[in-house]
Structure formats: C-alpha cells, structure tokens
Write a protein that holds these residues in place. Structure first.
Motif, mmCIF file in Angstrom:
data_model
loop_
_atom_site.group_PDB
_atom_site.id
_atom_site.type_symbol
_atom_site.label_atom_id
_atom_site.label_comp_id
_atom_site.label_asym_id
_atom_site.label_seq_id
_atom_site.Cartn_x
_atom_site.Cartn_y
_atom_site.Cartn_z
ATOM 1 N N LEU A 157 0.831 -1.198 0.000
ATOM 2 C CA LEU A 157 0.000 0.000 0.000
ATOM 3 C C LEU A 157 0.871 1.255 0.000
ATOM 4 O O LEU A 157 0.578 2.239 -0.700
ATOM 5 C CB LEU A 157 -0.928 -0.006 1.218
ATOM 6 N N VAL B 263 0.794 4.329 -2.740
ATOM 7 C CA VAL B 263 0.572 5.724 -2.386
ATOM 8 C C VAL B 263 1.782 6.583 -2.746
ATOM 9 O O VAL B 263 1.653 7.678 -3.298
ATOM 10 C CB VAL B 263 0.248 5.849 -0.879
ATOM 11 N N ILE C 43 -7.479 5.950 -3.353
ATOM 12 C CA ILE C 43 -7.250 4.514 -3.179
ATOM 13 C C ILE C 43 -8.550 3.902 -2.682
ATOM 14 O O ILE C 43 -9.108 4.343 -1.677
ATOM 15 C CB ILE C 43 -6.135 4.225 -2.151
ATOM 16 N N SER D 33 -10.448 0.307 -1.464
ATOM 17 C CA SER D 33 -10.117 -1.042 -1.022
ATOM 18 C C SER D 33 -11.271 -1.625 -0.221
ATOM 19 O O SER D 33 -12.307 -0.976 -0.012
ATOM 20 C CB SER D 33 -8.828 -1.030 -0.187
ATOM 21 N N CYS E 77 -4.066 2.488 6.081
ATOM 22 C CA CYS E 77 -4.233 3.797 5.444
ATOM 23 C C CYS E 77 -3.890 4.919 6.416
ATOM 24 O O CYS E 77 -3.249 5.917 6.041
ATOM 25 C CB CYS E 77 -5.672 3.963 4.954
ATOM 26 N N SER F 235 -1.501 8.227 5.880
ATOM 27 C CA SER F 235 -2.236 9.449 5.538
ATOM 28 C C SER F 235 -1.509 10.723 5.945
ATOM 29 O O SER F 235 -1.621 11.743 5.267
ATOM 30 C CB SER F 235 -3.636 9.411 6.164
ATOM 31 N N PHE G 140 -8.706 7.921 0.783
ATOM 32 C CA PHE G 140 -8.949 6.481 0.860
ATOM 33 C C PHE G 140 -10.438 6.216 1.074
ATOM 34 O O PHE G 140 -11.065 6.828 1.948
ATOM 35 C CB PHE G 140 -8.170 5.870 2.028
ATOM 36 N N VAL H 10 -12.658 2.885 1.909
ATOM 37 C CA VAL H 10 -12.530 1.467 2.277
ATOM 38 C C VAL H 10 -13.892 0.948 2.718
ATOM 39 O O VAL H 10 -14.491 1.465 3.663
ATOM 40 C CB VAL H 10 -11.503 1.261 3.406
ATOM 41 N N ILE I 72 -9.820 9.476 5.222
ATOM 42 C CA ILE I 72 -10.365 8.130 5.055
ATOM 43 C C ILE I 72 -11.881 8.117 5.236
ATOM 44 O O ILE I 72 -12.406 8.664 6.210
ATOM 45 C CB ILE I 72 -9.728 7.157 6.066
#
Length: 336
Positions: A78, A82, A90, A92, A101, A105, A113, A115, A126
C-alpha cells in the motif's frame, strides 16, 4: 559562482516543492485488492463497482493492484502504491485496511482512501463503510437452522462455522448473528467453531469440515476466503450442505451450497467513488454502517441448492427476510 549555484539550487527545490504540493491527480484511482481478485466475489465486486464509477467520469483512470494473501506485506504494498504519486484515490475492501491507510495518511495528505467492509471514523483522509454483518450472519444462521431441524428433527441441533482466523468483525458481528439465526429457529442450537489459520488453505478447511460433518453437523458456514472451497468439497463428499457469505457461492457447487447472504458491494463502491470523483469530499473522516433496510444486505434465492429446499423452509426464509428488512430483529448499531 557560489551564489549562482545556491540560487539555482533554490529554484530547483522550489519547483520540486511546488510539484509536490500539486499532489496526485484526484481522478486517478487505484483499487487496492488485499488478496487476489479472481475467485473472490467480494473483490470482484470491488473492482466492478470502481470500474463503473471511473468509466462514467471523463478523464478518470483506474489501476487494479493485487497485494496477495500475505497480510504481512500489505502495508509495504500500500505504501508503494501511495508513494508512487500516481493516485489521488485509493479504494479497497477489508477490515484491516483502514489502519494501514491511517499510517500513511499523514505523510501523504493529498491522497484519499475509500474502504468498504471496514470501519474507522475520524481520519480526514479516510471514508469507511461497514456492512451490518450481524444481519448477514442471522440470515444464513436462520436458513441453517431450518434445514438442520427439517433433516434431523430428533437430533441435538448443531451447526458449524469454519473461519480463516479470529478478527473483530467475525467475533462481534458474524458469529453472534449466525448464532442468533440458529437460536431463532431453536434456542437449543449449539455452534461448533473451527479455525483454519489463514485465508487460502482449502485442504485444511476441508479436513475441519469433514470432521464436523462426520460428527453429525448438517450445515456449515465458511468464513475462510478461498479456503471455503475446501468446505464445499467436503460437503459434496458427505452429502451435506454449506451456507455462504457475500454471494456467488452457488457457482462453487449448485447442490451443496443451499443459500447465500449477499452484500451490494459493487453498488456501494460505485456510489461512494462516483461521488468522490464528482468532487464530493463530505464523506471523508466519516464511518457509516449500511444494512438490510438500505438494501445493501440481502439474500440470493436463485441458486439450484436453495430452490431444491422444501416449500416449508423457503416460506420460513421469506418471512424472516421480510421481518429483517422491516427491522425485526433489530441488529442496528451506531459505532463499531
């Protein structure tokens, strides 16, 4: 000359910093698969949803990066993704990914991100979405209970769960939900739990399943990644049954797999990524939970194995699913 070199170096550094501040292209998407896409329904849906969202956004690009099954390598993989500077978003899917993540970050603040099948709130880079997997567990638990009681009405009621490993979502959502479904059919149900130790050893999973089926278990729920194929093979050998998580299980064996709890992963990924590509940043920093009432958790009744079940079992499932979508039982929760 010395002052000229210093001035020239300053210009180079300034240009470099300006380039770094510009950040990666916000329309460049990496789908980070913590495993292998092929043969994994949840990752296939991840890729499909992201691909659809990117296809609808002019100028957007996508690349799928498969990190393999060795969880110890995921952070490095990962980080490489990045640090390449190529991707602005990204996407996932895995409960373990948000923590990775978060470790990256701070060093890469311009990367975002998304997720799914995970939960982490409070990091402004995130966005996570967790499925109410207690509801999923309840759905297949209820079916396992109905089938077991019909096939072995005089036996002590028991079902099996074979997991790759212990982890919070399994312990706090999937297993309790599965047990709740069993006990909704008969409070006397017990659950036999076995652990494979990894997400890919189908031979070990088959061995564990054969032991359970040989002891009188009629239905097993595998939560074992590609190792679940070993459980299906054992069910076929013992003329027993499997209930499946996250859809697509019927394709493994149309007779042994008698029911599949589903998640609308492709729809969810498409919706969240499309909004992000359109410039909506409101979800970052937030964690959400989606459920049967939202249409993200459901059941696939179309498989041959399910259609072959008795009318009584199917009627019982229809009633249970209708009640669950209406909020009964209520498995809702606000944080995880």
């Amino acid at each position: 000359m010395k002052r000229f070199l210093t001035f020239g170096l300053s210009l180079v550094l300034a240009a470099s910093c300006a380039k770094g501040q510009a950040g990666p292209n916000p329309l460049s998407v990496a789908v980070f698969v913590p495993g292998v896409t092929s043969g994994s329904p949840i990752y296939e849906m991840l890729v499909d949803g992201a691909t659809k969202a990117v296809a609808e956004k002019p100028g957007a690009t996508i690349k799928v990066i498969e990190a393999g099954y060795d969880q110890s390598t995921w952070l490095d993989s990962l980080r490489d993704t990045v640090a390449s500077g190529e991707f602005g978003v990204i996407v996932s899917s895995n409960p373990s990914i948000p923590e990775l993540c978060a470790k990256l970050s701070t060093d890469y603040p311009s990367v975002r991100f998304i997720v799914v099948d995970a939960y982490m709130a409070g990091n402004p880079s995130i966005h996570t979405v967790l499925y109410n997997q207690m509801e999923q567990g309840y759905i297949v638990g209820y079916l396992a209970g109905l089938v077991t009681k019909e096939r072995k009405p005089d036996a002590v009621p028991v079902a099996g769960l074979i997991a790759a490993q212990r982890y919070p979502t399994l312990d706090r959502l999937i297993r309790p939900g599965f047990e709740a479904g069993l006990k909704a059919v008969d409070p006397a149900f017990t659950l036999e739990f076995r652990e494979v130790g990894n997400w890919y050893d189908s031979a070990k999973a088959s061995e564990l399943a054969s032991s359970l089926y040989g002891s009188g278990v009629e239905v097993i729920l595998p939560i074992a990644g590609s190792g679940g194929q070993g459980v299906v093979a054992s069910a076929r050998e013992h003329e027993a049954s499997v209930v499946w998580f996250d859809g697509a299980g019927y394709a493994l064996d149309p007779e042994a797999v008698i029911g599949c709890a589903t998640i609308a992963q492709d729809r969810l990924v498409y919706e969240r990524l499309k909004a992000a590509l359109d410039g909506d940043a409101s979800k970052y920093g937030k964690a959400e939970i989606v459920s049967a009432r939202d249409g993200y958790v459901s059941f696939d009744p179309e498989g041959t194995g399910y259609q072959a079940l008795s009318a009584t079992v199917k009627a019982g499932m229809d009633a249970a699913l209708s009640s669950l979508r209406a909020g009964t039982p209520d498995f809702s929760f606000d944080t995880f």
